[in-house]
Write a protein that holds these residues in place. Structure first.
Motif, mmCIF file in Angstrom:
data_model
loop_
_atom_site.group_PDB
_atom_site.id
_atom_site.type_symbol
_atom_site.label_atom_id
_atom_site.label_comp_id
_atom_site.label_asym_id
_atom_site.label_seq_id
_atom_site.Cartn_x
_atom_site.Cartn_y
_atom_site.Cartn_z
ATOM 1 N N ARG A 84 0.749 -1.162 -0.101
ATOM 2 C CA ARG A 84 -0.223 -0.009 0.100
ATOM 3 C C ARG A 84 0.881 1.047 0.003
ATOM 4 N NH1 ARG A 84 -3.246 -3.402 3.384
ATOM 5 N NH2 ARG A 84 -5.342 -3.701 2.330
ATOM 6 N N LEU A 85 0.684 2.189 -0.905
ATOM 7 C CA LEU A 85 1.516 3.425 -0.989
ATOM 8 C C LEU A 85 0.491 4.704 -0.518
ATOM 9 C CD1 LEU A 85 3.988 4.642 -1.798
ATOM 10 C CD2 LEU A 85 3.316 4.673 -4.269
ATOM 11 N N ALA A 86 0.819 5.373 0.348
ATOM 12 C CA ALA A 86 0.232 6.562 0.711
ATOM 13 C C ALA A 86 1.229 7.814 0.351
ATOM 14 C CB ALA A 86 0.113 6.759 2.193
ATOM 15 N N ILE A 87 0.802 8.747 -0.471
ATOM 16 C CA ILE A 87 1.512 9.788 -0.856
ATOM 17 C C ILE A 87 0.829 11.044 -0.371
ATOM 18 C CG2 ILE A 87 2.356 11.112 -2.882
ATOM 19 C CD1 ILE A 87 2.258 8.624 -4.446
ATOM 20 N N GLY A 88 1.727 11.776 0.237
ATOM 21 C CA GLY A 88 1.304 13.260 0.893
ATOM 22 C C GLY A 88 1.800 14.305 -0.145
ATOM 23 N N GLY A 89 0.786 15.461 -0.117
ATOM 24 C CA GLY A 89 1.176 16.693 -0.909
ATOM 25 C C GLY A 89 0.745 17.819 -0.307
ATOM 26 N N GLU A 90 1.292 18.968 -0.520
ATOM 27 C CA GLU A 90 0.930 20.277 -0.072
ATOM 28 C C GLU A 90 0.637 21.132 -1.171
ATOM 29 O OE1 GLU A 90 3.234 23.764 2.498
ATOM 30 O OE2 GLU A 90 3.840 21.805 2.731
ATOM 31 N N LEU A 91 -0.585 21.750 -0.981
ATOM 32 C CA LEU A 91 -0.862 22.612 -2.118
ATOM 33 C C LEU A 91 0.040 23.847 -2.164
ATOM 34 C CD1 LEU A 91 -3.194 23.716 -4.017
ATOM 35 C CD2 LEU A 91 -4.272 24.808 -2.071
ATOM 36 N N LEU A 92 0.467 24.164 -3.335
ATOM 37 C CA LEU A 92 1.142 25.350 -3.458
ATOM 38 C C LEU A 92 0.233 26.607 -4.157
ATOM 39 C CD1 LEU A 92 4.669 23.811 -5.144
ATOM 40 C CD2 LEU A 92 4.328 24.770 -2.811
ATOM 41 N N HIS A 93 -0.470 26.240 -5.219
ATOM 42 C CA HIS A 93 -1.266 27.161 -5.845
ATOM 43 C C HIS A 93 -1.981 26.584 -6.830
ATOM 44 C CE1 HIS A 93 1.511 27.359 -9.146
ATOM 45 N NE2 HIS A 93 2.443 27.629 -8.570
ATOM 46 N N ASN A 94 -3.282 27.353 -7.248
ATOM 47 C CA ASN A 94 -4.000 26.840 -8.038
ATOM 48 C C ASN A 94 -3.410 27.360 -9.462
ATOM 49 O OD1 ASN A 94 -6.152 25.964 -6.379
ATOM 50 N ND2 ASN A 94 -6.743 27.951 -6.156
ATOM 51 N N VAL A 95 -3.709 26.860 -10.553
ATOM 52 C CA VAL A 95 -3.324 27.172 -11.872
ATOM 53 C C VAL A 95 -4.353 27.597 -12.623
ATOM 54 C CG1 VAL A 95 -1.446 25.566 -11.662
ATOM 55 C CG2 VAL A 95 -3.538 24.983 -12.865
ATOM 56 N N ARG A 96 -4.150 28.294 -13.831
ATOM 57 C CA ARG A 96 -5.135 29.082 -14.633
ATOM 58 C C ARG A 96 -6.391 28.145 -14.960
ATOM 59 N NH1 ARG A 96 -3.050 31.384 -19.994
ATOM 60 N NH2 ARG A 96 -1.960 29.730 -20.202
ATOM 61 N N TYR A 97 -6.218 26.969 -15.454
ATOM 62 C CA TYR A 97 -7.010 25.858 -15.836
ATOM 63 C C TYR A 97 -6.377 24.503 -15.872
ATOM 64 C CZ TYR A 97 -5.218 26.672 -20.655
ATOM 65 O OH TYR A 97 -4.670 27.017 -21.452
ATOM 66 N N GLY A 98 -7.400 23.489 -16.190
ATOM 67 C CA GLY A 98 -6.807 22.040 -16.061
ATOM 68 C C GLY A 98 -6.315 21.616 -17.562
ATOM 69 N N GLU A 99 -6.668 20.518 -17.791
ATOM 70 C CA GLU A 99 -6.177 19.910 -19.061
ATOM 71 C C GLU A 99 -6.889 20.508 -20.447
ATOM 72 O OE1 GLU A 99 -5.076 15.865 -21.462
ATOM 73 O OE2 GLU A 99 -6.111 15.720 -19.618
ATOM 74 N N ASN A 100 -8.200 20.846 -19.844
ATOM 75 C CA ASN A 100 -9.232 21.703 -20.738
ATOM 76 C C ASN A 100 -9.631 22.890 -19.884
ATOM 77 O OD1 ASN A 100 -9.449 19.786 -22.897
ATOM 78 N ND2 ASN A 100 -10.148 18.544 -21.358
ATOM 79 N N PRO A 101 -9.788 23.961 -20.626
ATOM 80 C CA PRO A 101 -10.440 25.375 -20.096
ATOM 81 C C PRO A 101 -11.402 25.129 -18.868
ATOM 82 C CG PRO A 101 -9.964 25.560 -22.525
ATOM 83 C CD PRO A 101 -9.923 23.927 -22.277
ATOM 84 N N TYR A 133 -2.284 23.792 -16.535
ATOM 85 C CA TYR A 133 -1.972 22.347 -16.321
ATOM 86 C C TYR A 133 -1.119 21.918 -17.337
ATOM 87 C CZ TYR A 133 -2.509 17.342 -16.515
ATOM 88 O OH TYR A 133 -2.038 15.878 -16.962
ATOM 89 N N ASN A 134 -1.402 22.013 -18.610
ATOM 90 C CA ASN A 134 -0.628 21.967 -19.819
ATOM 91 C C ASN A 134 0.829 22.620 -19.933
ATOM 92 O OD1 ASN A 134 -2.642 20.231 -21.135
ATOM 93 N ND2 ASN A 134 -3.886 21.806 -21.861
ATOM 94 N N ASN A 135 0.914 23.801 -19.372
ATOM 95 C CA ASN A 135 2.261 24.486 -19.069
ATOM 96 C C ASN A 135 3.137 23.622 -18.450
ATOM 97 O OD1 ASN A 135 0.835 27.854 -19.160
ATOM 98 N ND2 ASN A 135 1.649 26.635 -21.001
#
Length: 229
Positions: A80-97, A128-130
Motif C-alpha cells: 500500500r502506497l500513501a503519498i502526501g502533498g501540500e498545495l502550492l497554488h491553483n493554476v489557470r485551468y486544467g487539461e481543458n479550459p 496544467y498543460n504548461n
C-alpha cells in the motif's frame, strides 16, 4: 515519531459534531470570527466537517512521511502506497479550459524536487498543460550531461540540440521541427545567455525553462508578452 498528537487530532476529527479541530493556523481567524458571531456551540456543521477533513488529511500526510522514512532502504514496491502533498497554488485551468487544477509539492524526506521547486518569474500564471509540457522538456534536457537545448510541443520533442556553444545548441534543436516548435517549450540545462535570447529573436515560445539566467537575458525574456520564464 509522534503518536499522541496524531491520535488526539484523529479523535477530535472523528467527533467533529461536538469538537472544533484546527490543524492549520490560516483557519484561526475565520473560526474565531464564527465563534464570536454565533458562539462556539453554533459553529456550522459545514465548518466542522471541513476542518475534520483537513485534520484527517494532515495526519495522513504525516503518516505518509513516516512510512517513506522507514522504508528508505527497502527496494521493494510497497503493498500500500500513501503519498502526501501540500498545495502550492491553483493554476489557470486544467487539461481543458473548463477544468480546475492545482500544483502540489510532494511531501517527502529531503529537498523539494520537481515542479514544487520551480520559480516562475513575475508570477505569471501557468496552466496544467504548461506544467505538463515543461516537465517533459526539462526531464529530457536533464538526460544529457553536456549543454543541451530541448524544444517540446504537446509533451513531444520537436528537437534536441547539443553543443558547447549555447546558440548552436539552440539552432540545432530548432532545426528538428521549426514549424511545430512555434508556441512550444524551450528547456536549457545551463544558465541561459543573452546570446541565446538574441538567437531566439521573434520566435514564439510559451515557456523558457532553465536552472538560471544571465541578468540581461532574464530582463529581455520578461519583456515578451505571454512568455513564462
Amino acid at each position: 515519531i509522534d503518536i499522541g498528537g496524531p491520535a488526539m487530532v484523529r479523535a477530535a476529527a472523528k467527533n467533529h459534531a461536538g469538537v472544533i479541530v484546527l490543524v492549520d493556523p490560516t483557519d484561526y481567524d475565520a473560526v474565531l470570527a464564527e465563534i464570536e458571531s454565533v458562539g462556539a456551540g453554533a459553529v456550522s456543521a459545514e465548518t466542522r466537517r471541513r476542518l475534520a477533513a483537513k485534520a484527517f488529511g494532515h495526519v495522513a500526510a504525516y503518516d505518509s512521511l513516516v512510512a517513506q522514512y522507514l522504508r528508505v532502504d527497502d527496494h521493494e514496491f510497497p503493498h500500500r502506497l500513501a503519498i502526501g502533498g501540500e498545495l502550492l497554488h491553483n493554476v489557470r485551468y486544467g487539461e481543458n479550459p473548463h477544468q480546475r487544477a492545482a500544483v502540489y509539492k510532494l511531501l517527502a524526506p529531503g529537498p523539494v524536487v520537481g515542479v514544487g521547486s520551480w520559480h516562475v518569474h513575475d508570477d505569471r500564471e501557468m496552466s496544467y498543460n504548461n506544467y505538463l509540457d515543461a516537465t517533459a522538456a526539462w526531464g529530457c534536457a536533464q538526460d544529457f550531461a553536456g549543454q543541451t537545448v530541448v524544444i517540446v510541443k504537446h509533451t513531444l520533442p520537436c528537437g534536441v540540440g547539443a553543443s558547447d556553444d549555447q546558440v548552436e545548441a539552440y539552432h540545432r534543436a530548432l532545426a528538428g521541427d521549426p514549424v511545430s516548435a512555434f508556441g512550444g517549450i524551450c528547456a536549457v540545462n545551463r544558465v541561459v545567455t543573452s546570446a541565446m535570447v538574441g538567437a531566439i529573436g521573434k520566435h514564439r515560445f510559451d515557456i523558457v525553462i532553465a536552472p538560471g539566467y544571465e541578468d540581461a537575458a532574464l530582463a529581455s525574456l520578461l519583456k515578451r508578452k505571454n512568455l513564462r520564464v
